[in-house]
Design an enzyme around this catalytic site. Structure first.
Site, short mmCIF file in Angstrom:
data_model
loop_
_atom_site.label_atom_id
_atom_site.label_comp_id
_atom_site.label_asym_id
_atom_site.label_seq_id
_atom_site.Cartn_x
_atom_site.Cartn_y
_atom_site.Cartn_z
N LYS A 1 36.52 36.93 29.78
CA LYS A 1 35.73 36.73 31.01
C LYS A 1 35.53 35.24 31.25
O LYS A 1 35.03 34.52 30.39
CB LYS A 1 34.35 37.41 30.88
CG LYS A 1 34.41 38.92 30.95
CD LYS A 1 33.05 39.54 30.68
CE LYS A 1 32.05 39.27 31.77
NZ LYS A 1 30.70 39.81 31.40
C1 E4P Z 1 28.63 41.05 34.14
O1 E4P Z 1 29.65 40.43 33.88
C2 E4P Z 1 27.33 40.69 33.61
O2 E4P Z 1 27.42 40.82 32.20
C3 E4P Z 1 26.17 41.57 33.98
O3 E4P Z 1 26.55 42.79 34.54
C4 E4P Z 1 25.07 40.86 34.69
O4 E4P Z 1 24.00 41.77 34.76
P1 E4P Z 1 22.48 41.31 34.99
O5 E4P Z 1 22.35 40.90 36.41
O6 E4P Z 1 21.69 42.54 34.67
O7 E4P Z 1 22.24 40.20 34.03
#
Ligand code: E4P
Length: 217
Positions: free
Chosen positions: A86
């Site tokens: 990522k």
């Molecule tokens: C995605 O890549 C993130 O890990 C995640 O879904 C962000 O979620 P949050 O807004 O609950 O931190």
């Protein structure tokens, strides 16, 4: 639609993966920090739990292209096969996405909040783009509409990249993501049980048990 667990808590991953047909696990540095263990050690443990065939999407931390490549290599060594690195959408992130694709990595572009960010990440080689639905909703920016527009612009241009909706807080958001054709969603552990629960299901099962009990002996 793929369902992935957005968590690094080993007990929660075990619990969800024991009943829900998940395709894998995603994490980010905040999720890792919340679990208080070195990221590479935690990724190895997650791999042991979910097995070799499921996907792990794990995020780099450094903010230069060189640093991201370095983090990606170490994350891949910990995660093994079926790994997506990522990368947040920044100038350096785009350089890293292009370089990592050339090296044969699977790439997920993350921290996506606009359709242009998604389109440009896809052009840089991202296999998945991750729009943050609830964080957009909190800005009254309609997260699901962003997901829908990304899905439709990818179709329009014949782009193979897929959309993994992220940052969900309600089952309605998950349902809406499915309705607009998201290819995948990554959900915090608590949402999985909510997705399969319905009071009428509970009532129906209670009735089956009460009425049928004498006749199943
Ligand atoms: C995605 O890549 C993130 O890990 C995640 O879904 C962000 O979620 P949050 O807004 O609950 O931190």
């Amino acid at each position: 639609m793929q369902y992935l667990i957005d968590d690094a808590n080993l007990d929660k991953i075990k619990e969800v993966a024991s009943y829900f047909p998940v395709e894998g696990v995603t994490t980010n540095p905040s999720i890792i920090a919340a679990n208080g263990e070195n990221v590479f050690e935690r990724i190895k443990k997650i791999r042991e739990i979910i097995g070799p065939d499921k996907y792990i999407h794990a995020q780099v931390l450094q903010n230069t292209c060189e640093g991201m490549l370095e983090d990606a290599k170490k994350l891949k060594a910990a995660a093994g096969e079926n790994f997506y690195v990522k990368i947040p959408i920044t100038k350096e992130g785009l350089k890293a996405m292009t370089a990592l694709k050339k090296e044969g990595y699977n790439v997920t572009a993350t921290a996506i909040f606009s359709v242009q960010q998604a389109l440009i990440s896809a052009k840089a080689g991202a296999d998945f783009v991750a729009p943050y639905v609830n964080r957009l909703d909190n800005f009254t920016a309609d997260g699901i509409n962003v997901v829908a527009e990304i899905v439709s612009i990818f179709e329009e241009y014949g782009i193979d990249s897929q959309v993994i909706g992220a940052s969900f807080k309600t089952t309605q958001q998950v349902h809406n993501a499915a309705l607009v054709g998201a290819h995948a969603v990554t959900l915090n552990s608590d949402l999985f049980a909510q997705l399969i629960t319905h009071p009428l299901t509970t009532k129906a099962i209670d009735e089956f048990e009460q009425k049928g009990s004498e006749f199943y002996k």
